[in-house]
Design a protein around this motif. Structure first.
Motif, PDB file in Angstrom:
ATOM      1  N   THR A  78       0.856  -1.183   0.000  1.00 48.63           N
ATOM      2  CA  THR A  78       0.000   0.000   0.000  1.00 48.63           C
ATOM      3  C   THR A  78       0.893   1.234   0.000  1.00 48.63           C
ATOM      4  O   THR A  78       2.030   1.186   0.460  1.00 48.63           O
ATOM      5  CB  THR A  78      -0.937   0.063   1.228  1.00 48.63           C
ATOM      6  N   ALA A  79       0.366   2.320  -0.528  1.00 47.61           N
ATOM      7  CA  ALA A  79       1.071   3.598  -0.542  1.00 47.61           C
ATOM      8  C   ALA A  79       0.101   4.657  -0.033  1.00 47.61           C
ATOM      9  O   ALA A  79      -1.107   4.567  -0.246  1.00 47.61           O
ATOM     10  CB  ALA A  79       1.534   3.939  -1.947  1.00 47.61           C
ATOM     11  N   THR A  80       0.630   5.655   0.620  1.00 48.29           N
ATOM     12  CA  THR A  80      -0.193   6.760   1.087  1.00 48.29           C
ATOM     13  C   THR A  80       0.076   7.969   0.210  1.00 48.29           C
ATOM     14  O   THR A  80       1.219   8.380   0.028  1.00 48.29           O
ATOM     15  CB  THR A  80       0.115   7.085   2.563  1.00 48.29           C
ATOM     16  N   HIS A  81      -0.997   8.516  -0.355  1.00 45.71           N
ATOM     17  CA  HIS A  81      -0.901   9.693  -1.216  1.00 45.71           C
ATOM     18  C   HIS A  81      -1.915  10.716  -0.722  1.00 45.71           C
ATOM     19  O   HIS A  81      -3.112  10.447  -0.691  1.00 45.71           O
ATOM     20  CB  HIS A  81      -1.182   9.322  -2.666  1.00 45.71           C
ATOM     21  N   GLN A  82      -1.423  11.879  -0.300  1.00 48.15           N
ATOM     22  CA  GLN A  82      -2.262  12.949   0.232  1.00 48.15           C
ATOM     23  C   GLN A  82      -3.204  12.431   1.317  1.00 48.15           C
ATOM     24  O   GLN A  82      -4.391  12.727   1.326  1.00 48.15           O
ATOM     25  CB  GLN A  82      -3.043  13.632  -0.892  1.00 48.15           C
ATOM     26  N   GLY A  83      -2.635  11.621   2.201  1.00 48.16           N
ATOM     27  CA  GLY A  83      -3.382  11.095   3.334  1.00 48.16           C
ATOM     28  C   GLY A  83      -4.300   9.931   3.015  1.00 48.16           C
ATOM     29  O   GLY A  83      -4.957   9.396   3.905  1.00 48.16           O
ATOM     30  N   GLU A  84      -4.341   9.512   1.757  1.00 49.38           N
ATOM     31  CA  GLU A  84      -5.202   8.411   1.351  1.00 49.38           C
ATOM     32  C   GLU A  84      -4.354   7.163   1.097  1.00 49.38           C
ATOM     33  O   GLU A  84      -3.374   7.216   0.360  1.00 49.38           O
ATOM     34  CB  GLU A  84      -5.952   8.799   0.071  1.00 49.38           C
ATOM     35  N   GLU A  85      -4.737   6.060   1.706  1.00 47.13           N
ATOM     36  CA  GLU A  85      -4.014   4.807   1.491  1.00 47.13           C
ATOM     37  C   GLU A  85      -4.537   4.150   0.220  1.00 47.13           C
ATOM     38  O   GLU A  85      -5.746   4.017   0.030  1.00 47.13           O
ATOM     39  CB  GLU A  85      -4.193   3.873   2.688  1.00 47.13           C
ATOM     40  N   ARG A  86      -3.597   3.760  -0.651  1.00 48.22           N
ATOM     41  CA  ARG A  86      -3.949   3.145  -1.930  1.00 48.22           C
ATOM     42  C   ARG A  86      -3.311   1.767  -2.031  1.00 48.22           C
ATOM     43  O   ARG A  86      -2.184   1.572  -1.599  1.00 48.22           O
ATOM     44  CB  ARG A  86      -3.443   3.994  -3.085  1.00 48.22           C
ATOM     45  N   PRO A  87      -4.007   0.826  -2.699  1.00 47.32           N
ATOM     46  CA  PRO A  87      -3.414  -0.501  -2.894  1.00 47.32           C
ATOM     47  C   PRO A  87      -2.380  -0.473  -4.013  1.00 47.32           C
ATOM     48  O   PRO A  87      -2.215   0.530  -4.710  1.00 47.32           O
ATOM     49  CB  PRO A  87      -4.620  -1.363  -3.291  1.00 47.32           C
ATOM     50  N   CYS A  88      -1.728  -1.572  -4.186  1.00 49.57           N
ATOM     51  CA  CYS A  88      -0.744  -1.757  -5.258  1.00 49.57           C
ATOM     52  C   CYS A  88      -1.342  -1.344  -6.598  1.00 49.57           C
ATOM     53  O   CYS A  88      -2.467  -1.734  -6.936  1.00 49.57           O
ATOM     54  CB  CYS A  88      -0.325  -3.233  -5.295  1.00 49.57           C
TER      55      CYS A  88
END
Length: 140
Positions: A78-88
């Motif tokens: 997972t990655a966090t972008h602008q406070g939002e966690e995103r999956p692969c």
């Protein structure tokens, strides 16, 4: 390389692609996979359709290798972008069969071979003119 014609854009299973055997470039496959996991695949591979042969990757060999390195199935990246966690960006955290978006081309000097051998999909129409071939989606 002689001029080429874009035939279609599609998502292709990696096991239907063959790397270009004379690729002179070196790429950091693990770094590319890291980028793909974070961002997904933005640019399609460029693959050449050759009559009676597998599709050959002309551009994007290291992207293909990175997608192969990811492998089948889901991962827990997972990655966090602008406070939002995103999956692969590759598998979206779900079961995944290795595929890549690809731009399929044919060399213009292969047009005659393809006009005789290319099997159109149900939703495609074949048009040839000025020494070039075009394959269009049929209108509904």
């Amino acid at each position: 390389m002689p001029p080429a014609t874009h035939v279609r854009t599609e998502t292709i299973p990696l096991d239907q692609l063959e790397p270009f055997p004379n690729n002179a470039r070196w790429g950091n496959v693990e770094l590319i996979l890291s980028s793909l996991k974070r961002n997904g695949q933005y640019r399609g591979l460029v693959v050449r359709a050759i009559p009676d042969s597998p599709l050959v990757v002309l551009a994007g060999n290291h992207t293909m290798q990175a997608l192969q390195l990811h492998g089948h199935g889901a991962c827990d990246y997972t990655a966090t972008h602008q406070g939002e966690e995103r999956p692969c960006g590759v598998c979206q955290g779900e079961d995944w069969t290795p595929t890549a978006r690809a731009e399929v081309i044919i060399r213009d000097d292969d047009v005659e071979k393809f006009s005789e051998e290319y099997v159109l999909r149900e939703d495609e129409v074949f048009v040839q003119g000025n020494g070039r071939v075009f394959i269009f989606k049929r209108s509904p």
